[in-house]
Design an enzyme around this catalytic site. Structure first.
Site, short mmCIF file in Angstrom:
data_model
loop_
_atom_site.label_atom_id
_atom_site.label_comp_id
_atom_site.label_asym_id
_atom_site.label_seq_id
_atom_site.Cartn_x
_atom_site.Cartn_y
_atom_site.Cartn_z
N LYS A 169 -15.96 83.33 16.27
CA LYS A 169 -15.18 82.68 16.23
C LYS A 169 -13.84 82.53 17.35
O LYS A 169 -13.85 81.94 18.75
CB LYS A 169 -13.17 82.79 15.00
CG LYS A 169 -13.62 81.83 14.04
CD LYS A 169 -12.76 81.79 12.68
CE LYS A 169 -13.16 81.08 11.94
NZ LYS A 169 -12.38 80.61 10.95
N ASP A 205 -7.98 75.62 11.98
CA ASP A 205 -7.73 76.29 10.64
C ASP A 205 -6.78 75.97 10.96
O ASP A 205 -5.62 76.34 9.82
CB ASP A 205 -7.98 78.14 10.94
CG ASP A 205 -9.39 77.97 11.07
OD1 ASP A 205 -9.69 77.71 10.16
OD2 ASP A 205 -9.94 79.04 11.56
#
Ligand code: NAP
Length: 579
Positions: free
Chosen positions: A309, A346
């Protein structure tokens, strides 16, 4: 010798064959028969592995009965020699004899290895091909290499299908296989795929590149090759029957990814919204491998998961403001110009479920943890005007995050003395087979508990909260919301969030049979929580209900700003994968 067509070539034309062949194994013929009878309705194309039988020839009369009773089925007889990776201990001549008998029994196709063809006399092989459709096969159980050289050898022998199966040790091996299939499928009837967990892409996209069919297992646990997916998954989850040249390819990239729920969720969304797309699990052992794959497949979008990520940010052409602020990207879009753009959904995954329940401006929120997901929570909630506190096992990391996001660090000792509107667990404590809680009972003073752990659906922490009448927000909601935003960014369509939630809840229920809560020490001492690679062992409640469908905001446009400054690489321990 040159490949020539026979009467059987026209009988076994590619358009007549289903795309998925199910490999059937059994200890004896009765066993194979029983499995075949239960499978044939949904799987009219099967391969019987005769080499698994202790006496293959003795089993043929029983199998004949099945073939006579099921003219609708197309069945391959395979009796792979032990020297070529099978279980048949006989010679190439004995294999030929067995396959000739199989042809007389009524099998429409037989599989014989290149190595056997090289041993047999040309007339013997030609004789077999006059009787039955022949699949000439080659298996490399170690690597994907020299595909062209191998095929040059294979073409010297007559066959109705040429089957080349290699082993993927990188994602790029799938690209090699697909290029190979594309190069030859116009002229020859090709079957090609890569074995191994990293070869799953080729099992799906191989048919798009020209493989006439691929192989699937009857059920999980009945795989005859590493990385084999069940026939049901190939058809129902991945919709292999509709994969064509126009099918757009998406995937979740990480290491590991084999237990990701994203494929089942995103493929459900694509099907529900009739998007011609397929979503795959991409086991990327390095970002370099992933990037090479992105350029060649080509992938239209990616979900990025651990451990990439943060590292992926530096490889993007551009990313949105949230991604730059947090320094982590979980969503990649490949634009028409081939450039990669990054987004972070997210944050929406955490903020949206909370906003559906309370006003975040001024809300007092404690975040447990200071890792990637905690960063998304802290920045996202600060942007909404919440008063955010952080506590973390390693205080320095929590303090750094607090400073960066203008949040407050709270010593663990002070947590029990405080009251919150929301406590968010952004640690892995409670995940998988870990049965601990990141907080003690006396520290749970809050109106809402949001446990971001979603496998299992119910954790020790959520049970403790329910016992105190605290409203629990399951981690499933974050998972579904972040996926819903990804779907919208990629397709520009509203996401079918109810279906996405439903299918993941059902999958979680299937993974986690109810059992009694084990007595485990509290993790308040900070010991021993390791994310498990395996599915969870237990819940005491059914999985969370499908979540409310609140339409998410419209898809974002392309990010305009420059890509975020790269953060230091976050290394994750490599887990062994099934080969
Ligand atoms: P991460 O970057 O590895 O961060 C983990 C954090 O948890 C660190 O702050 C770490 O503390 C802390 N921690 C680890 N083990 C601990 C223990 N035994 N006791 C106390 N604290 C501990 O992980 P991440 O990417 O942020 O993910 C965290 C969790 O979020 C995952 O495990 C997963 O369950 C959940 N998650 C949920 C979703 C969803 O969609 N619902 C998505 C992604 C992740 P130190 O700083 O001391 O190491």
């Amino acid at each position: 010798m040159h490949a020539v067509s026979t009467v059987y070539a026209s009988r076994i034309q590619r358009f007549r064959l289903p795309r998925v062949c199910v490999a059937v194994v059994g200890e004896d013929a009765a066993n194979i028969l029983e499995r075949a009878e239960s499978l044939v309705r949904d799987n009219p194309f099967m391969e019987f592995r005769l080499d698994y039988l202790s006496n293959p020839a003795a089993g043929l009369p029983k199998l004949k009965h099945f073939l006579d009773m099921h003219p609708e089925a197309t069945v391959i007889a395979t009796c792979r020699r032990a020297v070529n990776g099978g279980k048949f201990k006989g010679s190439a001549a004995a294999q030929l004899d067995l396959l000739t008998k199989a042809a007389a029994t009524g099998f429409q196709l037989v599989d014989i290895e290149l190595q056997s063809a090289q041993i047999l006399k040309p007339a013997e092989l030609a004789g077999l091909k006059d009787r039955v459709g022949v699949i000439l096969s080659f298996h490399d159980f170690k690597a994907t290499k020299k595909l062209e050289d191998t095929f040059a050898d294979m073409k010297r022998y007559p066959a109705d299908f040429y089957k080349v199966v290699s082993t993927a040790t990188s994602l790029y091996d799938n690209v090699q296989m697909m290029k190979f299939l594309q190069a030859h499928s116009a002229q020859y009837e090709m079957v090609g795929l890569c074995m191994g967990e990293q070869g799953i892409i080729s099992r799906l996209l191989g048919v798009r590149a020209g493989s006439v069919f691929t192989f699937g297992s009857a059920t999980r646990g009945e795989e005859t090759a590493p990385g084999q997916v069940t026939a049901g998954e190939l058809r129902d989850t991945y919709r292999i029957d509709m994969v064509d040249a126009a099918t757009q390819v998406y995937g979740v990239a990480g290491d590991p990814v084999s237990h990701s729920m994203s494929p089942i969720m995103m493929n459900t969304a694509f099907r529900r919204e009739t998007v011609n797309a397929v979503y795959l699990a991409l086991h990327a052992r390095s970002l370099k491998d992933l990037m090479a794959c992105i350029n060649d497949i080509p992938l239209r979008g990616l979900s990025i998961t651990m451990p990439y990520k943060q590292d992926i940010v530096a490889l993007l052409s551009n990313s949105d403001a949230l991604t730059r602020q947090i320094g982590a990207c979980n969503t990649v879009v490949r634009a028409q110009d081939g450039k990669l753009y990054g987004f972070n959904t997210d944050v929406a995954g955490i903020v949206t479920p909370l906003e559906q329940r309370l006003t975040l401006h001024g809300a007092k929120i404690l975040v447990l943890g200071a890792g990637g997901v905690a960063r998304a929570a802290v920045f996202g909630l600060k942007n909404k005007g919440a008063e955010v506190f952080i506590t973390n096992r390693t205080p320095e990391k929590g303090q750094t995050l607090a400073r960066q996001a203008k949040a407050k660090y709270m010593k663990r000792a002070d947590v029990a003395k405080s009251n919150f509107d929301v406590i968010i667990n952004a640690t892995p404590v409670g995940m998988g087979t870990n049965r601990q809680s990141p907080l003690e009972d006396k520290e749970l003073n809050t109106k809402y508990l949001f446990d971001l752990v979603y496998v299992p659906a119910e954790t020790k922490l959520t049970r403790m909260a329910r016992a105190k009448n605290i409203e629990v927000i399951p981690g499933l909601e974050m998972f579904v919301q972040q996926g819903a935003r990804q779907f919208e960014i990629w397709t520009g369509k509203p996401s079918p969030i109810a279906e996405m939630s439903f299918v993941v809840s059902k999958a979680l229920e299937r993974m986690a049979p109810a059992e009694e809560e084990p007595s485990a020490p509290s993790a308040a001492s900070g010991n021993g929580a390791k994310p498990a690679a395996k599915p969870p062992a237990a819940t005491t409640r059914p999985a969370a209900k499908p979540i409310a469908t609140k339409k998410a905001p419209p898809a974002q446009g392309k990010a305009k700003a420059k890509a975020a400054k790269p953060k230091p690489a976050k290394k994750a321990a490599k887990k062994p994968v099934k080969r």
